[in-house]
Every structure is written in C-alpha cells, then in structure tokens.
Write a protein that holds these residues in place. Structure first.
Motif, PDB file in Angstrom:
ATOM      1  N   GLU A  10       0.940  -1.261   0.167  1.00 30.01           N
ATOM      2  CA  GLU A  10       0.191  -0.159   0.093  1.00 30.01           C
ATOM      3  C   GLU A  10       0.742   1.282   0.059  1.00 30.01           C
ATOM      4  OE1 GLU A  10      -3.522   0.906   0.770  1.00 30.01           O
ATOM      5  OE2 GLU A  10      -4.114  -1.299   0.624  1.00 30.01           O
ATOM      6  N   ALA A  11       1.971   1.289   0.740  1.00 27.28           N
ATOM      7  CA  ALA A  11       2.851   2.434   0.928  1.00 27.28           C
ATOM      8  C   ALA A  11       3.483   2.690  -0.548  1.00 27.28           C
ATOM      9  CB  ALA A  11       3.709   2.455   1.840  1.00 27.28           C
ATOM     10  N   LEU A  16       3.647   5.698  -5.381  1.00 28.70           N
ATOM     11  CA  LEU A  16       3.784   6.034  -6.900  1.00 28.70           C
ATOM     12  C   LEU A  16       2.552   6.857  -7.485  1.00 28.70           C
ATOM     13  CD1 LEU A  16       4.094   2.198  -8.267  1.00 28.70           C
ATOM     14  CD2 LEU A  16       5.576   3.987  -8.242  1.00 28.70           C
ATOM     15  N   ARG A  17       1.362   7.001  -6.629  1.00 23.39           N
ATOM     16  CA  ARG A  17       0.365   7.647  -7.095  1.00 23.39           C
ATOM     17  C   ARG A  17       0.656   9.275  -6.851  1.00 23.39           C
ATOM     18  NH1 ARG A  17      -2.685   3.614  -4.511  1.00 23.39           N
ATOM     19  NH2 ARG A  17      -2.864   5.001  -2.724  1.00 23.39           N
ATOM     20  N   ASN A  18       1.533   9.546  -5.751  1.00 28.32           N
ATOM     21  CA  ASN A  18       1.620  10.768  -5.234  1.00 28.32           C
ATOM     22  C   ASN A  18       2.874  11.425  -6.461  1.00 28.32           C
ATOM     23  OD1 ASN A  18       0.351  12.402  -2.949  1.00 28.32           O
ATOM     24  ND2 ASN A  18       0.141  10.162  -2.621  1.00 28.32           N
ATOM     25  N   ARG A  65       3.154  15.119   1.156  1.00 24.25           N
ATOM     26  CA  ARG A  65       2.711  13.808   1.143  1.00 24.25           C
ATOM     27  C   ARG A  65       3.947  12.847   0.849  1.00 24.25           C
ATOM     28  NH1 ARG A  65       0.269  10.450   4.112  1.00 24.25           N
ATOM     29  NH2 ARG A  65      -0.971   8.813   2.995  1.00 24.25           N
ATOM     30  N   LEU A  66       4.662  13.116  -0.109  1.00 21.38           N
ATOM     31  CA  LEU A  66       5.522  12.352  -0.726  1.00 21.38           C
ATOM     32  C   LEU A  66       6.723  12.448   0.628  1.00 21.38           C
ATOM     33  CD1 LEU A  66       6.044  12.754  -4.304  1.00 21.38           C
ATOM     34  CD2 LEU A  66       5.739  10.858  -3.469  1.00 21.38           C
ATOM     35  N   ASP A  67       7.072  13.304   1.255  1.00 23.92           N
ATOM     36  CA  ASP A  67       7.885  13.116   2.327  1.00 23.92           C
ATOM     37  C   ASP A  67       7.401  12.509   3.485  1.00 23.92           C
ATOM     38  OD1 ASP A  67       9.497  15.270   0.892  1.00 23.92           O
ATOM     39  OD2 ASP A  67       8.648  16.887   2.034  1.00 23.92           O
ATOM     40  N   VAL A  68       6.287  12.378   3.828  1.00 25.69           N
ATOM     41  CA  VAL A  68       5.738  11.550   4.587  1.00 25.69           C
ATOM     42  C   VAL A  68       5.862  10.292   4.388  1.00 25.69           C
ATOM     43  CG1 VAL A  68       3.669  11.006   6.026  1.00 25.69           C
ATOM     44  CG2 VAL A  68       3.967  13.287   5.910  1.00 25.69           C
ATOM     45  N   LEU A  69       5.387   9.809   2.955  1.00 19.52           N
ATOM     46  CA  LEU A  69       5.447   8.543   2.674  1.00 19.52           C
ATOM     47  C   LEU A  69       6.891   7.938   2.451  1.00 19.52           C
ATOM     48  CD1 LEU A  69       2.814   8.926  -0.264  1.00 19.52           C
ATOM     49  CD2 LEU A  69       2.585   7.213   1.867  1.00 19.52           C
ATOM     50  N   GLN A  70       7.926   8.826   2.002  1.00 20.34           N
ATOM     51  CA  GLN A  70       9.243   8.160   1.947  1.00 20.34           C
ATOM     52  C   GLN A  70       9.662   7.772   3.414  1.00 20.34           C
ATOM     53  OE1 GLN A  70      10.614   7.652  -0.835  1.00 20.34           O
ATOM     54  NE2 GLN A  70       9.363   9.063  -2.065  1.00 20.34           N
ATOM     55  N   GLY A  71       9.387   8.340   4.330  1.00 22.88           N
ATOM     56  CA  GLY A  71       9.790   8.088   5.630  1.00 22.88           C
ATOM     57  C   GLY A  71       8.941   6.888   6.374  1.00 22.88           C
ATOM     58  N   ALA A  72       8.074   6.260   5.675  1.00 20.75           N
ATOM     59  CA  ALA A  72       7.014   5.397   6.153  1.00 20.75           C
ATOM     60  C   ALA A  72       7.754   3.877   6.128  1.00 20.75           C
ATOM     61  CB  ALA A  72       5.860   5.073   5.149  1.00 20.75           C
ATOM     62  N   GLU A  73       7.398   3.298   7.203  1.00 21.23           N
ATOM     63  CA  GLU A  73       7.890   1.592   7.480  1.00 21.23           C
ATOM     64  C   GLU A  73       7.397   0.980   6.300  1.00 21.23           C
ATOM     65  OE1 GLU A  73       9.728   0.445   9.758  1.00 21.23           O
ATOM     66  OE2 GLU A  73       9.959   2.628  10.520  1.00 21.23           O
ATOM     67  N   ARG A  74       7.861  -0.158   5.866  1.00 19.48           N
ATOM     68  CA  ARG A  74       7.432  -0.971   4.872  1.00 19.48           C
ATOM     69  C   ARG A  74       6.130  -1.258   4.943  1.00 19.48           C
ATOM     70  NH1 ARG A  74       8.524  -1.971   0.094  1.00 19.48           N
ATOM     71  NH2 ARG A  74       7.982  -4.019  -0.874  1.00 19.48           N
TER      72      ARG A  74
END
Length: 133
Positions: A10-11, A16-18, A65-74
């Motif tokens: 999902e992440a 990819l969408r963002n 949003r991409l910045d938040v997603l880049q730091g997301a756990e797998r």
C-alpha cells in the motif's frame, strides 16, 4: 517487480500515485507558463494566474505527502495529524453543504433537478478523498 512476482504494498502504491500526481501538476505548471508567455487580455491573465496558484498549492501538498510516505515503514501508509485534520474538516464542510442544499430544496428554493446536480458535484469532491479508515 512483476518479473520477480513481487507486488507493491500500500505504501509503495501511495508513493507511486503521489509521484504521478506531482509530475502531472508540474506538467500543468509548465503549460501554464507557456500560456502566460503568449499575448492575451486581462481576463486571460487573471485566469492564468489563478490556475498557477491552484496548481502550486496542489504540488506543495503532494510533495509534503511524498515526504511523509518516504519515511514510512514498509507496508505502512502513514497519515500526518495535519492531513487527518484536513480530511475531517473537509468531510464536515461537505456534510454542511449537503445539509444546506437539502434545506433549500425542502423550503422550495432549489428544484430537485438542481439538488441532484449539486449533490453529484459534492459526491465527486468527496470521492476524491481517501477512504475512511
């Protein structure tokens, strides 16, 4: 990934969408700049400037949003408290708009056809929001 039989989580899909959203807005901004360089009247100038501000706001949101997603756990699709608050407020505003439209219809200030058209607009706007968790 497909060749290896791997699937994006999902992440990864959200990233990819963002990324695609940001790229499409950047393309829109480039086209807006081309339009701004052309000769036109004040009405067009105002429209072109309004679009620039709107697109730049979207691009800024997508980049955050991409910045938040880049730091997301797998596998995790994180939401910042600011993003969650913005979604709550957006949904509350849409609910209030619907209530007002229904009230206007109920008191005879909006015909059913007008109500349906305006509800579709609100439905479309709400459909662009992420699903509730």
């Amino acid at each position: 990934m497909r060749a290896l039989g791997l699937r994006a989580d999902e992440a990864d899909q959200a990233r990819l969408r963002n990324e695609a959203r940001a790229a499409s807005v950047e393309a829109g901004l480039r086209r807006r700049d081309e339009l701004a360089a052309e000769q036109h009247d004040d009405v067009d100038d105002d429209a072109i400037e309004g679009i620039r501000a709107q697109l730049q706001g979207r691009l800024d949101r997508y980049r955050r949003r991409l910045d938040v997603l880049q730091g997301a756990e797998r596998g995790e699709v994180p939401m910042s408290p600011e993003y969650e608050a913005a979604l709550r407020v957006r949904r509350a505003v849409l609910d209030a708009q619907r209530e007002e439209l229904l009230h206007r219809r109920d008191v005879g200030r909006l015909p059913d056809e007008g109500l349906r058209r305006l509800e579709r607009e609100l439905d479309h706007e709400e459909g662009r929001l992420p699903a509730r968790r």
